[in-house]
Scaffold this active site. Structure first.
Site, mmCIF file in Angstrom:
data_model
loop_
_atom_site.group_PDB
_atom_site.id
_atom_site.type_symbol
_atom_site.label_atom_id
_atom_site.label_comp_id
_atom_site.label_asym_id
_atom_site.label_seq_id
_atom_site.Cartn_x
_atom_site.Cartn_y
_atom_site.Cartn_z
ATOM 1 N N GLU A 54 0.824 -1.219 0.000
ATOM 2 C CA GLU A 54 0.000 0.000 0.000
ATOM 3 C C GLU A 54 0.854 1.263 0.000
ATOM 4 O O GLU A 54 0.518 2.239 -0.662
ATOM 5 C CB GLU A 54 -0.933 0.013 1.214
ATOM 6 C CG GLU A 54 -2.095 -0.982 1.145
ATOM 7 C CD GLU A 54 -3.191 -0.583 0.155
ATOM 8 O OE1 GLU A 54 -3.137 0.521 -0.403
ATOM 9 O OE2 GLU A 54 -4.105 -1.399 -0.065
ATOM 10 N N ASP A 68 -14.115 8.485 -6.443
ATOM 11 C CA ASP A 68 -15.115 9.257 -5.700
ATOM 12 C C ASP A 68 -14.532 10.516 -5.054
ATOM 13 O O ASP A 68 -15.214 11.196 -4.296
ATOM 14 C CB ASP A 68 -15.784 8.370 -4.640
ATOM 15 C CG ASP A 68 -14.781 7.772 -3.659
ATOM 16 O OD1 ASP A 68 -13.623 8.239 -3.617
ATOM 17 O OD2 ASP A 68 -15.158 6.834 -2.930
ATOM 18 N N SER A 70 -12.216 10.661 -2.835
ATOM 19 C CA SER A 70 -11.564 10.367 -1.558
ATOM 20 C C SER A 70 -10.093 10.020 -1.818
ATOM 21 O O SER A 70 -9.701 9.773 -2.954
ATOM 22 C CB SER A 70 -12.256 9.195 -0.863
ATOM 23 O OG SER A 70 -12.067 7.996 -1.596
ATOM 24 N N ASP A 72 -6.439 7.991 0.143
ATOM 25 C CA ASP A 72 -6.006 7.019 1.142
ATOM 26 C C ASP A 72 -4.774 7.554 1.863
ATOM 27 O O ASP A 72 -3.864 8.079 1.222
ATOM 28 C CB ASP A 72 -5.710 5.682 0.464
ATOM 29 C CG ASP A 72 -6.931 5.145 -0.274
ATOM 30 O OD1 ASP A 72 -8.053 5.322 0.224
ATOM 31 O OD2 ASP A 72 -6.759 4.555 -1.355
ATOM 32 N N ASN A 79 -8.819 5.028 4.047
ATOM 33 C CA ASN A 79 -9.653 5.808 3.129
ATOM 34 C C ASN A 79 -10.473 6.901 3.817
ATOM 35 O O ASN A 79 -11.080 6.685 4.861
ATOM 36 C CB ASN A 79 -10.575 4.855 2.366
ATOM 37 C CG ASN A 79 -11.447 5.593 1.365
ATOM 38 O OD1 ASN A 79 -12.598 5.905 1.661
ATOM 39 N ND2 ASN A 79 -10.911 5.899 0.222
ATOM 40 N N ASP A 109 -2.495 5.061 16.372
ATOM 41 C CA ASP A 109 -3.898 5.305 16.020
ATOM 42 C C ASP A 109 -4.245 4.718 14.648
ATOM 43 O O ASP A 109 -5.387 4.313 14.408
ATOM 44 C CB ASP A 109 -4.256 6.798 16.115
ATOM 45 C CG ASP A 109 -3.301 7.693 15.345
ATOM 46 O OD1 ASP A 109 -2.298 7.198 14.800
ATOM 47 O OD2 ASP A 109 -3.569 8.902 15.289
ATOM 48 N N ASP A 110 -3.250 4.645 13.767
ATOM 49 C CA ASP A 110 -3.476 3.999 12.468
ATOM 50 C C ASP A 110 -3.822 2.521 12.686
ATOM 51 O O ASP A 110 -4.728 1.977 12.044
ATOM 52 C CB ASP A 110 -2.220 4.077 11.580
ATOM 53 C CG ASP A 110 -1.661 5.485 11.421
ATOM 54 O OD1 ASP A 110 -1.478 6.177 12.447
ATOM 55 O OD2 ASP A 110 -1.391 5.884 10.280
HETATM 56 CA CA LIG Z 1 -0.906 8.314 13.336
#
Ligand SMILES: [Ca+2]
Ligand SMILES: *[C@@H]1O[C@H](CO)[C@@H](O)[C@H](O)[C@H]1NC(C)=O
Length: 148
Positions: A54, A68, A70, A72, A79, A109-110
């Protein structure tokens, strides 16, 4: 002189770029310490392989616009339509986060957001690069040589 300046600039750019890119084993270790080994039935190798394909482990990666509108964000390419707010487009904001919190070096947090994403019915199929490059493959290389 010009060439030297250019070389120095190039070096700085490369150095700055490296500073925000995680190492494979560093990522594997961080994921493990957050309980991702076996989370929802996925191995550590699934997450490391996904992140590599990714973002190439780049914590500051921002993808090109999707159809759309958006985008990532971050090492796991989260997303903005469904999981975080970019402040410009409507979002379900499933992780209750600003997308910019997924482009810093603190990936805790990811990872928490990934836990939400993978609890959805699509599970890891939500990550197109994972489906294409990691799903059903031998994933041993993604943790090989790591002290976990
Ligand atoms: Ca982070
Ligand atoms: C979303 O995040 C904000 C700020 O971090 C927090 O105050 C709020 O309670 C959160 N909402 C939900 C539904 O978790």
């Amino acid at each position: 002189m010009k060439v030297q300046a250019l070389t120095a600039l190039l070096f700085l750019l490369v150095a700055a770029n490296e500073a925000k890119t995680m190492e494979k084993c560093e990522l594997a270790k961080t994921l493990k310490s957050h309980g991702m080994d076996g989370f929802q039935g996925y191995k550590l190798g699934d997450w490391v392989c996904m992140a590599y394909h990714e973002s190439k482990y780049n914590t500051k990666a921002v993808g090109p616009p999707n159809k759309d509108g958006s985008r990532d964000f971050g090492i796991f390419q989260i997303n903005s339509k469904y999981w975080c707010k970019d402040g410009k487009h409507p979002s379900k904001n499933g992780c209750n986060k600003s997308c910019s919190s997924f482009t810093n070096d603190d990936i805790r947090d990811d990872i928490e957001c990934c836990k939400k994403i993978v609890r959805d019915p699509k599970k890891m199929d939500a990550w197109v690069a994972w489906v294409k490059h990691c799903k059903g493959k031998d994933l041993s290389q993604w943790t090989r040589g790591c002290k976990l």
